[in-house]
Write a protein that holds these residues in place. Structure first.
Motif, PDB file in Angstrom:
ATOM      1  N   UNK A 165       0.857  -1.188   0.000  1.00 48.45           N
ATOM      2  CA  UNK A 165       0.000   0.000   0.000  1.00 48.45           C
ATOM      3  C   UNK A 165       0.890   1.234   0.000  1.00 48.45           C
ATOM      4  N   UNK A 166       0.331   2.351  -0.375  1.00 55.69           N
ATOM      5  CA  UNK A 166       1.080   3.606  -0.362  1.00 55.69           C
ATOM      6  C   UNK A 166       0.540   4.497   0.758  1.00 55.69           C
ATOM      7  N   UNK A 167       1.375   5.404   1.222  1.00 56.30           N
ATOM      8  CA  UNK A 167       0.953   6.317   2.281  1.00 56.30           C
ATOM      9  C   UNK A 167       0.104   7.434   1.662  1.00 56.30           C
ATOM     10  N   UNK A 168      -0.955   7.811   2.351  1.00 55.57           N
ATOM     11  CA  UNK A 168      -1.805   8.907   1.856  1.00 55.57           C
ATOM     12  C   UNK A 168      -1.030  10.218   2.039  1.00 55.57           C
ATOM     13  N   UNK A 169      -0.812  10.980   0.937  1.00 55.43           N
ATOM     14  CA  UNK A 169      -0.008  12.209   1.065  1.00 55.43           C
ATOM     15  C   UNK A 169      -0.667  13.226   1.993  1.00 55.43           C
ATOM     16  N   UNK A 170       0.176  14.126   2.533  1.00 53.90           N
ATOM     17  CA  UNK A 170      -0.311  15.163   3.456  1.00 53.90           C
ATOM     18  C   UNK A 170      -1.246  16.139   2.771  1.00 53.90           C
ATOM     19  N   UNK A 171      -0.911  16.507   1.564  1.00 53.38           N
ATOM     20  CA  UNK A 171      -1.550  17.660   0.948  1.00 53.38           C
ATOM     21  C   UNK A 171      -1.777  17.404  -0.541  1.00 53.38           C
ATOM     22  N   UNK A 172      -2.841  17.973  -1.062  1.00 48.23           N
ATOM     23  CA  UNK A 172      -3.181  17.802  -2.470  1.00 48.23           C
ATOM     24  C   UNK A 172      -3.465  19.135  -3.127  1.00 48.23           C
ATOM     25  N   UNK A 173      -3.370  19.166  -4.423  1.00 47.38           N
ATOM     26  CA  UNK A 173      -3.932  20.276  -5.180  1.00 47.38           C
ATOM     27  C   UNK A 173      -4.388  19.753  -6.536  1.00 47.38           C
ATOM     28  N   UNK A 174      -5.354  20.424  -7.118  1.00 48.36           N
ATOM     29  CA  UNK A 174      -5.838  20.085  -8.457  1.00 48.36           C
ATOM     30  C   UNK A 174      -5.789  21.359  -9.284  1.00 48.36           C
ATOM     31  N   UNK A 175      -5.398  21.232 -10.539  1.00 52.79           N
ATOM     32  CA  UNK A 175      -5.411  22.400 -11.428  1.00 52.79           C
ATOM     33  C   UNK A 175      -5.952  21.998 -12.786  1.00 52.79           C
ATOM     34  N   UNK A 176      -6.503  22.974 -13.499  1.00 50.25           N
ATOM     35  CA  UNK A 176      -6.906  22.744 -14.891  1.00 50.25           C
ATOM     36  C   UNK A 176      -6.318  23.881 -15.731  1.00 50.25           C
ATOM     37  N   UNK A 177      -5.941  23.543 -16.950  1.00 48.68           N
ATOM     38  CA  UNK A 177      -5.415  24.558 -17.869  1.00 48.68           C
ATOM     39  C   UNK A 177      -6.027  24.332 -19.238  1.00 48.68           C
ATOM     40  N   UNK A 178      -6.538  25.402 -19.858  1.00 47.55           N
ATOM     41  CA  UNK A 178      -7.106  25.264 -21.205  1.00 47.55           C
ATOM     42  C   UNK A 178      -6.120  25.811 -22.234  1.00 47.55           C
ATOM     43  N   UNK A 179      -6.164  25.219 -23.416  1.00 46.43           N
ATOM     44  CA  UNK A 179      -5.191  25.558 -24.472  1.00 46.43           C
ATOM     45  C   UNK A 179      -5.908  25.818 -25.796  1.00 46.43           C
ATOM     46  N   UNK A 180      -5.290  26.651 -26.645  1.00 44.48           N
ATOM     47  CA  UNK A 180      -5.929  26.978 -27.939  1.00 44.48           C
ATOM     48  C   UNK A 180      -6.006  25.774 -28.883  1.00 44.48           C
ATOM     49  N   UNK A 181      -5.017  24.865 -28.803  1.00 41.97           N
ATOM     50  CA  UNK A 181      -5.007  23.698 -29.703  1.00 41.97           C
ATOM     51  C   UNK A 181      -4.630  22.447 -28.906  1.00 41.97           C
ATOM     52  N   UNK A 182      -4.980  21.289 -29.465  1.00 39.90           N
ATOM     53  CA  UNK A 182      -4.623  20.047 -28.798  1.00 39.90           C
ATOM     54  C   UNK A 182      -3.107  19.853 -28.829  1.00 39.90           C
ATOM     55  N   UNK A 183      -2.487  20.328 -29.874  1.00 36.76           N
ATOM     56  CA  UNK A 183      -1.031  20.220 -29.991  1.00 36.76           C
ATOM     57  C   UNK A 183      -0.339  20.996 -28.859  1.00 36.76           C
ATOM     58  N   UNK A 184      -0.829  22.225 -28.593  1.00 33.44           N
ATOM     59  CA  UNK A 184      -0.229  23.045 -27.530  1.00 33.44           C
ATOM     60  C   UNK A 184      -0.384  22.346 -26.178  1.00 33.44           C
TER      61      UNK A 184
END
Lengths: 375, 375
Positions: free
Chosen positions: B124-143
């Motif tokens: 099993x793995x240890x549950x990390x202390x802290x988390x964050x989530x981010x989202x980023x949008x881009x003009x093209x799928x390539x970018x």
């Protein structure tokens, strides 16, 4: 040697990168020297003479296994010559795959009994920013082993955690010391830390705290390269010291076992007591962070009593490791000498399955015949 | 469900602990719920309905594979019923072993064709202390794909790195949005970070820096649990949204491939262009940090033309993945549908070796017959 690098991918703590080794005959230390400008390395730490083909065949590890795992964790694909002379490649180069059986892990650690590895594509790890080395001496082997277990259980991030008992430290001194100094002849833990500068400092502090709680006599840490080399020297030279100081005509029987870490202190203690009762000169040296340790027994091959006692001592270690739900080999493999132990560990059905696979891949038993299990 | 915990051992970033699952029928989300007080978890993230036996049989992974690897990295031992009715245990419980062939990795991912897994001892793995989530949008799928590649190559420590293209974001909106909001219909990267509080902050900063260098339109990060759930919701609900909004009578063909990360952007781009030319409605959704992505093609099974075009579209994706030295399945396995692709990927000699192993372990082809390769 042809090396071809093309991508860096993260994997837990360390960034990895695949590259291609043209031949299995590449020495791993030469390889690391050649690629060091890339900031990456193959993080195993076996004998400096080991070649990639052998490292794959034995699923090699060493002092870095605590943090980085063993060779099986670094194989992306293999080129293998089979017993019938055909040549296969286990995979292409995807980082992740669920396509077909895992042939990488089948050949890795099969001790050359299933095929001859001629090429490997490997992952690499990123070279950490900062390192530290520490040593801690303890009044008893039990205290040292318990401190090691506590460090592991409380999650102190260590790169390596090694133990040498008082006898082994004595061997180093008899050989003239190591790292430009003589050593206390007490059970000693050798610790390595790696990561960013601040995380290394934090982790040394945590380890010191645990060592003190287990009544360590001393705790020394270094970050200067020269001092680190000096502190690590006794560990590095342990095997050579044992070989150098043995009386003429005697031999060293070096063996290993691995158990769940909760049982390790108990196993080391029991093995030392039995060796003493058998009147043997032994020393203990271990990758204790992995629940894996080596016992080195000195014996005179001209004395049937000593040979008998040494065999008995090794057998007891193997039996106890099995009783404790461990394995008769953490990293030395099975070869010829531990076939009967492996049979006891896994039972005839599991060995029968391995034998059936051997019969399928090598029906005439041409490849390293007689190793791992009997025909 | 019988769970038995006894030791915590570190392994790279995460502390692991072995425990025993009495039956293969344990649901992994229930398991994590039951053991959460220990501060440990099984870090894979497959379908919430997956059971341990199936997770082993398919070498499961999911969005956490980038950081934690796949199921093969968590198996300490297995109890397996073989085709002849005999029952074997692959190992005891050592953390490290080099004793005998690696049967854990043989059965893990063999899709039930070599034996039936009834019990597993897992790390099993240890549950990390802290988390964050981010989202980023881009003009093209390539970018977006290039930004993802850059994050991986520059070693930004990410816990997950997922991509959804503009079409897939549109699907989420058509289904009423997700996480209490409507989304920009642009290719979006979904990022997860975990670790100590300060390391999470550092890593979010690094990721934002890379995203900006690739001209992201927006970059949103959250550390509050509710906000994180909201940001991650579009990714979590992507598959269900696709299923929910499809016109009556249509089906979704979801497939996956994995390539060296250096080729991923090129592969995604090529697949999208070919799908458009074939007149298909498709969307892309991927574990891009692993060079692994899914293409979902909507088709009407009553239209022979659409069925044909969909097949063609999937074939092209597979052929291109093979050309790029990747695999025809990063995590979906082979089953029936990709047998011919696997043959193309690995060639008849390598498949022949797998078939020989199948014949040895299951000579009457009783176990999941016809899967992975033909008899």
């Amino acid at each position: 040697m042809m090396i071809w690098t093309n991508m860096a991918i993260p994997n837990g703590l360390f960034r990895t990168l695949t590259f291609e080794v043209a031949t299995a005959g590449v020495n791993w230390t030469n390889l690391n020297e050649e690629i060091k400008e890339s900031g990456l390395f193959l993080p195993l730490d076996p004998s400096p003479k080991a070649l990639i083909g052998g490292v794959v065949a034995t699923n090699c590890s060493g002092t870095n296994a605590l943090r980085y795992g063993t060779m099986k964790d670094y194989v992306v694909n293999l080129t293998v010559v089979l017993a019938d002379g055909s040549i296969i490649k286990t995979r292409h180069r995807p980082r992740k795959t669920s396509a077909g059986y895992n042939l990488n892990s089948l050949f890795t650690g099969s001790e050359g009994t299933l095929g001859i590895v001629t090429e490997a594509t490997l992952k690499l790890a990123i070279i950490p920013d900062s390192f530290s080395v520490a040593t801690a001496t303890f009044p008893t082997i039990r205290a040292a082993a318990d401190a090691a277990t506590k460090m592991i259980r409380s999650g102190v991030p260590l790169a390596a955690l090694e133990l040498m008992d008082d006898a082994q430290m004595g061997v180093v001194n008899k050989n003239g010391g190591a790292g430009g100094r003589m050593w206390q002849e007490k059970t000693t833990l050798f610790l390595k830390f790696s990561g960013t500068k601040s995380s290394v400092e934090d982790n040394v502090r945590l380890a010191r705290h645990v060592a003190k709680a287990f009544r360590c006599n001393t705790f020394e840490a270094a970050t200067d390269q020269k001092e680190m080399d000096s502190l690590w020297a006794a560990r590095k030279q342990a095997l050579w010291a044992s070989l150098a100081i043995r009386p003429e005509g005697t031999q060293i029987w070096s063996t290993d076992a691995a158990v769940p870490i909760s049982r390790m202190a108990e196993l080391i203690q029991a093995c030392k007591e039995r060796a003493e009762k058998l009147g043997l000169v032994t020393s203990v040296l271990g990758h204790v962070g992995d629940g894996n340790f080596h016992q080195m027994v000195m014996y005179d091959p001209r004395s049937p009593e000593q040979v008998q006692a040494t065999k008995k001592c090794v057998e007891i270690m193997m039996e106890k490791a099995i009783e404790m739900e461990g394995t008769v080999s953490g990293e030395h493999g099975t070869g010829l000498g531990k076939k009967h132990c492996l049979l006891k560990e896994l039972g005839p059905e599991t060995i029968g399955l391995m034998r059936a696979m051997k019969n399928t891949l090598d029906p005439m038993w041409l490849l390293n015949p007689g190793k791992v299990f009997d025909e």
